[in-house]
Design a protein around this motif. Structure first.
Motif, PDB file in Angstrom:
ATOM      1  N   GLN A 107       7.923  -9.863   1.967  1.00 41.41           N
ATOM      2  CA  GLN A 107       8.130  -9.151   3.219  1.00 41.41           C
ATOM      3  C   GLN A 107       8.156  -7.644   2.983  1.00 41.41           C
ATOM      4  OE1 GLN A 107       8.235 -10.433   6.425  1.00 41.41           O
ATOM      5  NE2 GLN A 107       8.021  -8.254   6.855  1.00 41.41           N
ATOM      6  N   GLU A 108       8.772  -7.250   1.885  1.00 41.70           N
ATOM      7  CA  GLU A 108       8.806  -5.828   1.538  1.00 41.70           C
ATOM      8  C   GLU A 108       7.393  -5.300   1.308  1.00 41.70           C
ATOM      9  OE1 GLU A 108      10.603  -2.876  -1.955  1.00 41.70           O
ATOM     10  OE2 GLU A 108      11.087  -5.000  -1.928  1.00 41.70           O
ATOM     11  N   GLN A 109       6.564  -6.104   0.624  1.00 39.21           N
ATOM     12  CA  GLN A 109       5.182  -5.688   0.386  1.00 39.21           C
ATOM     13  C   GLN A 109       4.408  -5.579   1.691  1.00 39.21           C
ATOM     14  OE1 GLN A 109       4.227  -4.693  -2.786  1.00 39.21           O
ATOM     15  NE2 GLN A 109       6.438  -5.010  -2.923  1.00 39.21           N
ATOM     16  N   ARG A 110       4.655  -6.508   2.619  1.00 37.41           N
ATOM     17  CA  ARG A 110       3.985  -6.435   3.928  1.00 37.41           C
ATOM     18  C   ARG A 110       4.418  -5.181   4.680  1.00 37.41           C
ATOM     19  NH1 ARG A 110       4.660 -12.217   3.702  1.00 37.41           N
ATOM     20  NH2 ARG A 110       6.701 -12.074   4.702  1.00 37.41           N
ATOM     21  N   ASN A 111       5.709  -4.864   4.584  1.00 36.47           N
ATOM     22  CA  ASN A 111       6.208  -3.664   5.258  1.00 36.47           C
ATOM     23  C   ASN A 111       5.593  -2.404   4.649  1.00 36.47           C
ATOM     24  OD1 ASN A 111       7.819  -5.279   6.858  1.00 36.47           O
ATOM     25  ND2 ASN A 111       9.666  -4.968   5.637  1.00 36.47           N
ATOM     26  N   LEU A 112       5.530  -2.377   3.320  1.00 32.28           N
ATOM     27  CA  LEU A 112       4.935  -1.225   2.644  1.00 32.28           C
ATOM     28  C   LEU A 112       3.458  -1.075   3.003  1.00 32.28           C
ATOM     29  CD1 LEU A 112       6.555  -1.529  -0.901  1.00 32.28           C
ATOM     30  CD2 LEU A 112       7.010   0.239   0.803  1.00 32.28           C
ATOM     31  N   ALA A 113       2.754  -2.217   3.073  1.00 34.69           N
ATOM     32  CA  ALA A 113       1.333  -2.183   3.425  1.00 34.69           C
ATOM     33  C   ALA A 113       1.143  -1.656   4.844  1.00 34.69           C
ATOM     34  CB  ALA A 113       0.726  -3.570   3.282  1.00 34.69           C
ATOM     35  N   ALA A 114       2.040  -2.065   5.758  1.00 31.31           N
ATOM     36  CA  ALA A 114       1.954  -1.581   7.135  1.00 31.31           C
ATOM     37  C   ALA A 114       2.214  -0.078   7.200  1.00 31.31           C
ATOM     38  CB  ALA A 114       2.960  -2.331   8.010  1.00 31.31           C
ATOM     39  N   GLU A 115       3.210   0.377   6.437  1.00 29.13           N
ATOM     40  CA  GLU A 115       3.504   1.808   6.403  1.00 29.13           C
ATOM     41  C   GLU A 115       2.328   2.583   5.810  1.00 29.13           C
ATOM     42  OE1 GLU A 115       7.070   2.324   4.198  1.00 29.13           O
ATOM     43  OE2 GLU A 115       8.322   1.170   5.600  1.00 29.13           O
ATOM     44  N   GLU A 116       1.752   2.033   4.751  1.00 32.86           N
ATOM     45  CA  GLU A 116       0.611   2.683   4.116  1.00 32.86           C
ATOM     46  C   GLU A 116      -0.554   2.796   5.089  1.00 32.86           C
ATOM     47  OE1 GLU A 116      -2.780   1.589   0.822  1.00 32.86           O
ATOM     48  OE2 GLU A 116      -0.806   0.656   0.655  1.00 32.86           O
TER      49      GLU A 116
END
Length: 213
Positions: A107-116
């Motif tokens: 989930q953290e990776q998905r959030n980071l990808a969305a922010e990126e």
């Protein structure tokens, strides 16, 4: 539910035990071991038809295989038993602390990808790409001046006349480099979204490298 490994005998008479496990990233993995505990094959259990294996190349009664280059073949009934074992292991993993930690990490990776994606969106527009190219040209010009300065200094020392470099060439190079740096700073002040997006893309690339190194 019986969660003991599947027992199987190879055509050459060797007994095998085949059981599931979970990889570090939560994928289902099967391992076949002989009677002495040595690994014979491992990996994903694959269905022959789905992977384009011609029917005339399948061992009689077999539909799935594990490993290679000498794969272990399984009948539909054996494959079903392995699937049941795999489901049990996946269910247990999902309820474990390790499984919950992995879900949180994903989930953290998905959030980071969305922010990126939000931070770097400007880089994927025609206008943004043109601005990035203009910024890159300024940066390349600055690097070119420094490279030329290094070459001139080295050449001056090889000639035995470093004074000429320090009196004439270095002041001109420093002034030229300062002018380009000022132009780059002005560019970034006028287009802060471009500079921010470029730095965000660099940070994301470094993060992905560290995650998979």
């Amino acid at each position: 539910m019986d969660t003991s490994p599947l027992r199987k005998t190879l055509p050459d008479g060797r007994p095998l035990s085949v059981g599931p496990s979970i990889t570090a990233f939560g994928a289902l993995h099967f391992t076949a071991k002989d009677a002495d505990g040595r690994q014979v094959a491992s990996g994903e259990l694959r269905e022959a038809v789905q992977h384009g294996v011609p029917a005339d190349q399948l061992p009689a009664g077999s539909t799935h295989w594990l490993g290679g280059p000498e794969p272990i073949w399984f009948t539909p009934d054996e494959a079903s038993q392995l699937a049941t074992l795999g489901d049990a292991v996946l269910t247990a993993f999902a309820g474990s602390q390790e499984g919950r930690n992995l879900d949180a990490w994903r989930q953290e990776q998905r959030n980071l990808a969305a922010e990126e994606a939000t931070e770097t969106a400007v880089l994927h527009t025609p206008e943004g790409r043109a601005l990035v190219a203009a910024r890159d040209r300024l940066r390349a010009k600055a690097r070119g001046i420094l490279d030329a300065d290094d070459a001139q200094r080295e050449e001056a020392y090889e000639r035995g006349d470093p004074g000429h470099y320090y009196r004439r060439q270095k002041p001109r190079n420093d002034a030229a480099h300062d002018a380009v740096k000022a132009a780059l700073n002005e560019f970034d002040e006028q287009h802060p979204e471009v500079a921010a997006a470029v730095e965000a893309a660099k940070a994301a690339a470094a993060r992905r490298f560290l995650e998979h190194d």
